[in-house]
Scaffold this motif. Structure first.
Motif, PDB file in Angstrom:
ATOM      1  N   PRO A 144       0.780  -1.056   0.038  1.00  0.00           N
ATOM      2  CA  PRO A 144      -0.080  -0.060  -0.083  1.00  0.00           C
ATOM      3  C   PRO A 144       0.805   1.386  -0.137  1.00  0.00           C
ATOM      4  N   PRO A 145       0.580   2.185  -0.700  1.00  0.00           N
ATOM      5  CA  PRO A 145       1.219   3.477  -0.779  1.00  0.00           C
ATOM      6  C   PRO A 145       0.708   4.309   0.472  1.00  0.00           C
ATOM      7  N   ILE A 161       1.079  10.552  -1.235  1.00  0.00           N
ATOM      8  CA  ILE A 161       0.990  10.813  -2.701  1.00  0.00           C
ATOM      9  C   ILE A 161       0.949  12.396  -2.730  1.00  0.00           C
ATOM     10  N   SER A 198       4.048   8.927  -5.826  1.00  0.00           N
ATOM     11  CA  SER A 198       3.360   8.258  -4.821  1.00  0.00           C
ATOM     12  C   SER A 198       4.522   7.408  -4.293  1.00  0.00           C
ATOM     13  N   GLY A 257       5.341   4.016  -1.422  1.00  0.00           N
ATOM     14  CA  GLY A 257       4.677   3.108  -0.852  1.00  0.00           C
ATOM     15  C   GLY A 257       5.591   2.340   0.058  1.00  0.00           C
ATOM     16  N   THR A 265      -5.210   7.419  -0.817  1.00  0.00           N
ATOM     17  CA  THR A 265      -4.743   6.024  -0.793  1.00  0.00           C
ATOM     18  C   THR A 265      -5.290   5.658   0.477  1.00  0.00           C
ATOM     19  N   ASN A 291      -3.585  -1.469  -2.848  1.00  0.00           N
ATOM     20  CA  ASN A 291      -2.215  -1.202  -3.486  1.00  0.00           C
ATOM     21  C   ASN A 291      -2.491   0.092  -4.639  1.00  0.00           C
ATOM     22  N   ILE A 324      -4.056   3.898  -6.222  1.00  0.00           N
ATOM     23  CA  ILE A 324      -4.444   5.178  -6.021  1.00  0.00           C
ATOM     24  C   ILE A 324      -5.864   5.425  -6.343  1.00  0.00           C
TER      25      ILE A 324
END
Length: 915
Positions: free
Chosen positions: A316-317, A320, A331, A333, A616, A621, A623
């Protein structure tokens, strides 16, 4: 719904579901699952072709045939034609785990061993099901495949390690293979007759002969873990590719029965599919790390190299930010990747390079992800210096240094910013000055230091003399911000204090005590407001210029994860672990809107145009993009969109954008209000002009350029098209046409059906029509249209009529009013012509005043003055109308020329300036 509605999700390529490959003509297409939706890519350039709608449950298997896509979701099989759902097959009692395309049939296999046979030609669920096979009570299937040249036969592998050969036509089990004592994970057919490849959970690869039930060769995978995917090369080279749960692809030579090559770190996690293109040395692989890759075997030593790929975040980011006028998103993560996403074209998205990671990993014998930098926890970017030097600074988890990046080349920069404090601590915050020359970083120990981005040298530190130790804050620095004129630096500490520093002199000017540990600070350079989020879940706004608190926003029920201002500074957006995204109005000090989503948001960023919101979320995972309904509905009244204190539950955006036809009742109401308001505004100006996008601008007719340019150059076109030779005498008429004499002595030809009927009136009508050329009918129609529009004050129908005519037809309409003898003009002799010219002048005055159809009207005015200019000059009654038109023309062109001149000056200034 609220101000923002779901639009689409970015960064999703594939999950752990095996892909489906289909070859159509000379092109190959691959269908991938993204969870509850699917996407189709063209393998020529790996560009996205089609995205399907979201289903209720997760997709577990895919198959494609012609224009149809079959997706196994839960206990159902959903059938799509292109991107539209056309059928749902629901006959399974357990979750469908496997789909197999078998000619014009689809085989579906569930977890309880029920194998159903469907015809792909028939979409009706009652007619599509043509057969059913029950594999057995203690037989738990793990894979299914069709051996080449085996008519109506399939092989099913099991978790127990056994294989079964079934005839789907007779629905009988033909043979059962004992297996190898390990669960079977994959099974594929080879180019050799009767030979298949089988991958097991113990890491063994068995090449088996089905006809004689004999083992041909056995390999052991190069790394620990199960063999999850196999593929045979079909271009004549005896190679077998095997993918494992560790992300390594091993290539085996079947003739020499030994290892050929190894693609280390092909993927970061388990490989779910492998496929060799027919008669090509190209291998396609997909993995659960959200990536697909194409490998080509064209090197001198026979090893594979990466040809092309598509990938997104494998974790997961967490950070952003919009970049490049809203066209791109930066971005970062938890997968240690720093990515650049394109909102417009997915194929432009890429990961920023961290140097020679592959070479260093091979040299140190480590994995690539171990060589990469730690996950990014904060970053800042400045677009003004993108072409000069590094314009992005990142802070990483537990890293005592900050790193620079050059976005022009999508690579990491040459400078590493190391604070000069005695005890190095992790960098927690960073900020780039408005001019793009300096970067300021703050550490966990409270140290604040300024660096020059061009050279990477330190330019001094910010020290509070009142602190016990020489540092900027007593605790960790959670945020930094630079004022628009580089006069002030704002810093926030975890212990709850906000400090304002002199940017150049590095002296402390003012200090605030928030009263709670700070989590996040955001500064808007336009309005000079500083927004803070603390552990007490209260948002506070401070006026940096007036040095006082101006707003407090209360509403979040859990920790605030991110803050951002809108471009105009009127909105403050916040996200929280309570699952809500809230929009606060800074001017009226109230909550405008609040939406609740299933996954808690971790970061957000609004585009400079305020048309899109990017977020996010936890365990996601991708956007997610949200569209601003106020920007696209046409309504200006914000009260019709906001939900106030009420929290509205909204679904998450999907991979495919929302259909325009799927309008809710609320959307219809908003559109009706917008139309009603537009009608009201039009009535206020007497229905003279339609609503302009922006006051002071002109609206173009959007006609082809040749249509209005031909009006201006009509004489030139006529001269160019003038015949060179004189007209020839017409040929004799056919025997079935009779000739009739006209009043001018000409003869025209009439069909026998007219003269033979004995109706002389019909013949006379034909003669009259031939003489007049229907000019009188077109003339009277145009005059009537002008007259009716004069009474209503709306000339839209006149403009539409003129648009529908060709340039020569428009010229003819204007010349019908032409007065040949301009010396002696009286209203008694030419009443119709003068009235028509006067109405045309009124029409031009109205259109120029409304600024509608600008380029088309200008061409009409030029043609009109060319034909009737002399008449207007000699007729006093028309001169007043012409003078009014001249004043409007002069003011309009003067306003446009001023705008053009301002734009030219600004472009010249920006082109020659050096910041």
């Amino acid at each position: 719904m609220g101000i923002f509605e779901p639009f689409r999700a970015l960064g999703y390529i594939t999950d752990g579901t095996p892909f489906a490959v289909q070859r159509r003509g000379m092109e190959t297409f691959i269908t991938l699952s993204t969870g509850k939706s699917w996407q189709i890519y063209n393998c020529a350039k790996l560009n996205l072709v089609l995205a399907g709608p979201e289903l209720v449950k997760k997709i577990r298997a895919l198959a494609s045939w012609r224009d149809f896509t079959f997706a196994a979701s839960g206990c159902d099989i959903v059938v799509f034609k292109r991107a539209h759902q056309v059928a749902t097959w629901s006959s399974h009692k357990a979750k469908v785990a496997f789909l197999l395309l078998f000619g014009k049939h689809i085989l579906s296999l569930d977890l309880q061993g029920s194998l159903l046979i469907w015809t792909a030609v028939e979409l009706d669920p009652n007619k599509a099901l043509v057969g059913q096979i029950q594999l057995g009570e203690k037989f738990y299937p793990s894979c299914i495949m069709h051996p080449d040249t085996y008519l109506n036969k399939v092989i099913v592998g099991s978790e127990e390690g056994t294989l079964q050969l079934w005839n789907i036509n007779t629905q009988k089990k033909l043979y059962e293979f004992k297996g190898w004592g390990s669960s079977i994970r994959c099974c594929v057919s080879s180019p050799a007759l009767d030979v298949v490849g089988i991958g097991c959970a113990d890491g063994k690869i068995h090449v088996h002969n089905l006809r004689f039930d004999e083992e041909v060769v056995t390999f052991t995978h190069t790394t620990r873990g199960a063999v999850t995917a196999l593929a045979f090369r079909t271009d004549g080279q005896p190679l077998l590719a095997a993918g494992g749960s560790s992300g390594v692809i091993s290539v085996w030579n079947l003739e020499k029965k030994r290892l050929h090559s190894v693609i280390k770190d092909a993927h970061y996690s388990s490989i779910c599919s492998l496929y060799f293109f027919a008669n090509e040395p190209v291998l396609m692989s997909s993995s659960t790390d959200n990536s697909i890759k194409m490998w080509i075997f064209d090197t001198s030593d026979g090893e594979a190299r990466l040809l092309r790929f598509r990938s997104g975040h494998s974790a997961p980011p967490t950070c952003i930010r919009y970049y490049g006028k809203g066209r791109h998103i930066l971005s970062a993560g938890q997968d240690r990747a720093f990515r650049f996403f394109s909102v417009i074209q997915d194929q432009q998205s890429r990961e920023l390079s961290q140097g020679h990671v592959v070479k260093r990993a091979k040299k140190l014998k480590l994995k690539e992800e171990e060589i990469k930098l730690p996950p990014v926890i904060a970053f800042d970017a400045a677009e003004i210096r993108e072409r000069d030097w590094c314009n992005v600074v990142t802070c990483h988890l537990d890293d005592p240094c900050a790193y620079t990046w050059r976005l022009q080349n999508f690579v990491i920069g040459e400078h590493i910013l190391r604070p000069s404090c005695e005890v190095p601590t992790a960098v927690k915050a960073c900020s780039i000055s408005t001019c793009g020359n300096f970067a300021v970083i703050g550490t966990e120990g409270g140290w604040i230091e300024r660096f020059n981005l061009q050279s990477g040298f330190s330019r001094g530190s910010y020290i509070d003399i009142g602190e016990e130790e020489p540092c900027g804050h007593h605790g960790a620095v959670v945020g930094l911000a630079c004022e628009a004129m580089n006069a002030l630096l704002i810093s926030g500490g975890y212990n709850g204090d906000i400090k304002i520093w002199d940017f150049k002199g590095r002296d402390l000017k003012f200090r605030w005590e928030v009263g709670a540990p700070l989590v996040k600070i955001v500064y808007h350079a336009g309005n000079g407001l500083l927004a803070t989020a603390a552990d007490d879940m209260i948002l506070r706004l401070y006026d940096v210029t007036a040095v006082r608190i101006v707003r407090k926003f209360v509403g979040h029920m859990d920790r605030v994860t991110d803050l951002c201002f809108s471009e105009d500074g009127k909105w403050l957006l916040s996200s929280s672990m309570d699952g809500t995204i809230r929009i606060w109005d800074v001017i009226s000090s109230r909550q405008l809107d609040a939406i609740h989503v299933d996954a808690a948001p971790t970061a957000l960023s609004i585009s400079p145009n305020m048309d899109m919101l990017a977020t996010t979320h936890v365990d996601k995972n991708g956007i997610y993009l949200w569209a601003n309904r106020m920007m696209y509905s046409g309504a200006e009244d914000i009260e019709s969109f906001i939900s106030g204190e009420q929290v509205v539950n909204v679904p998450m955006p999907t991979v495919s954008s929302r259909k325009d036809s799927e309008d809710t009742e609320e959307d219809t109401l908003v559109k009706d209000q917008a139309i009603k308001k537009l009608d009201t505004s039009n009535s206020l100006i007497g229905n003279l002009c339609s609503a302009q996008l922006t006051p002071g601008l002109v609206t173009l007719a959007m006609l082809p350029k040749t249509q209005w340019q031909s009006l201006v150059n009509l004489d030139i076109i006529k001269m160019r098209n003038k015949p060179i030779e004189p007209p020839k005498k017409p040929e004799k008429a056919p025997f079935f046409l009779q000739s009739l004499s006209t009043l001018s002595g000409e003869r025209i030809f009439v069909h026998n059906s007219v003269t033979d009927s004995g109706d002389q009136n019909e013949a006379e009508k034909v003669i009259t029509a031939a003489q007049s050329g229907n000019k009188n009918e077109g003339f009277s129609a145009f005059m009537k249209l002008l007259h009716s529009c004069m009474e209503t004050g709306d000339f839209t129908s006149v403009t539409d009529y003129l648009k529908s005519l060709s340039p020569s037809a428009v010229d003819l309409e204007f010349r019908m009013l032409q007065i040949i003898d301009n010396e002696n003009i009286t209203e008694t002799e030419h009443p119709v012509e003068l009235k028509g010219i006067e109405m045309l002048l009124d029409y031009f005055v109205s259109e120029v005043f409304c600024n509608n159809n600008f380029e088309f009207v200008q061409a009409l005015i030029r043609l009109f003055l060319k034909i009737h200019g002399e008449t207007i000059r000699r007729q006093i009654s028309l001169q007043e109308k012409a003078r009014q038109l001249l004043e409007l023309q002069s003011s309009t062109w003067q306003r446009l020329d001023t705008s053009f001149q301002n734009t030219r000056c600004m472009i010249t200034f920006l082109s020659n300036s050096q910041f």
